[in-house]
Design an enzyme around this catalytic site. Structure first.
Site, PDB file in Angstrom:
ATOM      1  N   GLN A  48      -6.057   0.772 -20.125  1.00 33.27           N
ATOM      2  CA  GLN A  48      -4.849   0.587 -20.928  1.00 33.27           C
ATOM      3  C   GLN A  48      -4.300  -0.691 -20.994  1.00 33.27           C
ATOM      4  O   GLN A  48      -3.624  -1.343 -22.134  1.00 33.27           O
ATOM      5  CB  GLN A  48      -3.408   1.367 -20.064  1.00 33.27           C
ATOM      6  CG  GLN A  48      -2.202   1.321 -20.722  1.00 33.27           C
ATOM      7  CD  GLN A  48      -2.271   2.197 -22.045  1.00 33.27           C
ATOM      8  OE1 GLN A  48      -2.737   3.193 -22.214  1.00 33.27           O
ATOM      9  NE2 GLN A  48      -1.901   1.426 -23.153  1.00 33.27           N
TER      10      GLN A  48
ATOM     11  N   ASP B   4       7.162   3.031 -18.627  1.00 32.85           N
ATOM     12  CA  ASP B   4       6.154   4.144 -18.628  1.00 32.85           C
ATOM     13  C   ASP B   4       6.792   5.621 -17.936  1.00 32.85           C
ATOM     14  O   ASP B   4       8.297   5.286 -17.519  1.00 32.85           O
ATOM     15  CB  ASP B   4       4.952   4.044 -17.507  1.00 32.85           C
ATOM     16  CG  ASP B   4       3.940   5.188 -17.581  1.00 32.85           C
ATOM     17  OD1 ASP B   4       4.124   6.020 -18.471  1.00 32.85           O
ATOM     18  OD2 ASP B   4       3.054   5.107 -16.615  1.00 32.85           O
TER      19      ASP B   4
HETATM   20  N1   CP Z   1      -2.267   6.008 -22.154  1.00 30.58           N
HETATM   21  C1   CP Z   1      -3.198   7.035 -21.694  1.00 30.58           C
HETATM   22  O1   CP Z   1      -4.087   6.815 -21.128  1.00 30.58           O
HETATM   23  O2   CP Z   1      -2.899   8.399 -22.606  1.00 30.58           O
HETATM   24  P1   CP Z   1      -3.934   9.540 -22.455  1.00 30.58           P
HETATM   25  O3   CP Z   1      -3.248  10.195 -21.167  1.00 30.58           O
HETATM   26  O4   CP Z   1      -3.554  10.561 -23.607  1.00 30.58           O
HETATM   27  O5   CP Z   1      -5.279   9.445 -22.146  1.00 30.58           O
HETATM   28  N1  NVA Z   2       1.597   6.797 -15.396  1.00 33.20           N
HETATM   29  C1  NVA Z   2       1.248   8.088 -16.244  1.00 33.20           C
HETATM   30  C2  NVA Z   2       0.304   7.407 -17.221  1.00 33.20           C
HETATM   31  C3  NVA Z   2      -0.419   8.156 -18.205  1.00 33.20           C
HETATM   32  C4  NVA Z   2      -1.373   7.676 -19.299  1.00 33.20           C
HETATM   33  C5  NVA Z   2       0.350   9.029 -15.365  1.00 33.20           C
HETATM   34  O1  NVA Z   2      -0.441   8.658 -14.337  1.00 33.20           O
HETATM   35  O2  NVA Z   2       0.504  10.182 -15.597  1.00 33.20           O
END
Ligand code: CP
Ligand code: NVA
Length: 300
Positions: free
Chosen positions: A132, A217
């Protein structure tokens, strides 16, 4: 001698020169450059958690590089029935050229990588989400140029994505201000080792002041949904909204790895507003990971 295989389990597995090289290559591939990968390479993708972007970007990326990706849900492989991680790794390495894993255990990923003769990529764990941040950095560089010396504000939960930002700040020498309530700070051991460029505060407005990039996030990551109520209560003052963006630099960008919860960690006005680059950011997962796959698969 064959060169040692490389893994990408956390952002600090790359040095600054390599990250810059990957970003430059990602931009070339995005612009239509021909892939440099030998045809017919395969990527196994092990998912123990849901995904939209990571799955689609890796699968499409491998196809565009002339290879193929296999989606393996832990639910219907023998991993889900308790076959040892290292045994799975040894077997897969005899059949595929690279493995991506999304799970809830950085240490299981490390164990897998240790037993694997082929490169292993972290597609998100409890502790990190390095792919990411590659896409985020590509996006920043495309929009604003070099990130070295810039100021990034992270508001909210000091989670897996935040941890990858902490490492990226050290690797690329930018400043990271993390604003979170007590109990939600990034991992203390990680900060001790990689926190040279990171400051942690409980004041979201102080963190946002003069920031060149504001990032957040979700307040409840995958696996924490049962606790969403209390987490939301603790984190409610850390929303990225117009008041926060007003304190940032006038040309500041907003990023979010997605999926997002409008009205929680970010207001609709900000994520759907002119400073938000979340769609460019999501799209760059494809290009950044194609560059990463080329890099890892041409090492061996
Ligand atoms: N940002 C991200 O990793 O999205 P997904 O959970 O959809 O893969
Ligand atoms: N912090 C989030 C990111 C998802 C892409 C998770 O771990 O669910």
């Amino acid at each position: 001698f064959p060169m040692a295989k490389r893994d990408f389990l956390q952002f600090s597995d790359l040095d600054g020169a390599e990250v810059r090289q990957l970003i430059a290559r990602a931009r070339q591939l995005k612009g239509g450059a021909a892939p440099a990968l030998a045809p017919g390479k395969t990527l196994a993708m092990i998912f123990e958690k849901s995904s939209t972007r990571t799955r689609v970007s890796f699968e499409v990326g491998m196809a565009q590089l002339g290879g193929h990706a296999l989606f393996l849900s832990s639910r219907d492989t023998q991993l889900g029935r308790g076959e040892p991680i290292a045994d799975t790794a040894r077997v897969l390495a005899r059949m595929v050229d690279c493995v991506m894993i999304r799970n809830d255990s950085q240490s299981d990923q490390a164990e897998f990588a240790q037993a694997s003769a082929v490169p292993v990529i972290n597609g998100l764990s409890d502790l990190h989400h390095p792919c990411q941040i590659l896409a985020d950095l590509q996006t920043y560089v495309e929009q604003r140029g070099e990130i070295q010396g810039r100021r990034v504000a992270w508001l909210g939960d000091g989670n897996n994505v935040c941890h990858s930002f902490v490492q990226a700040a050290a690797v690329l020498d930018f400043e990271l201000q993390v604003a979170c309530p007590s109990g939600y700070a990034p991992d203390a051991q990680l900060l001790a080792r990689y926190g040279s460029n990171t400051t942690v505060t409980d004041d979201p407005l102080a963190a946002a002041r003069r920031a060149d990039l504001v990032v957040t996030d979700v307040w409840a990551s995958m696996g924490q949904e049962h606790d969403a109520g209390s987490r939301g209560g603790a984190l409610q003052d850390y929303q990225v909204n117009a008041q926060v963006m007003a304190l940032a630099a006038s040309n500041a960008l907003f990023m979010h790895c997605l999926p997002a919860h409008r009205g929680e960690e970010v207001s609709a006005e900000v994520i759907d507003g002119p400073q938000s680059v979340v769609w460019e950011e999501a799209g760059n997962r494809l290009h950044a990971q194609k560059a990463l796959l080329e890099f890892l698969l041409t090492q061996i």
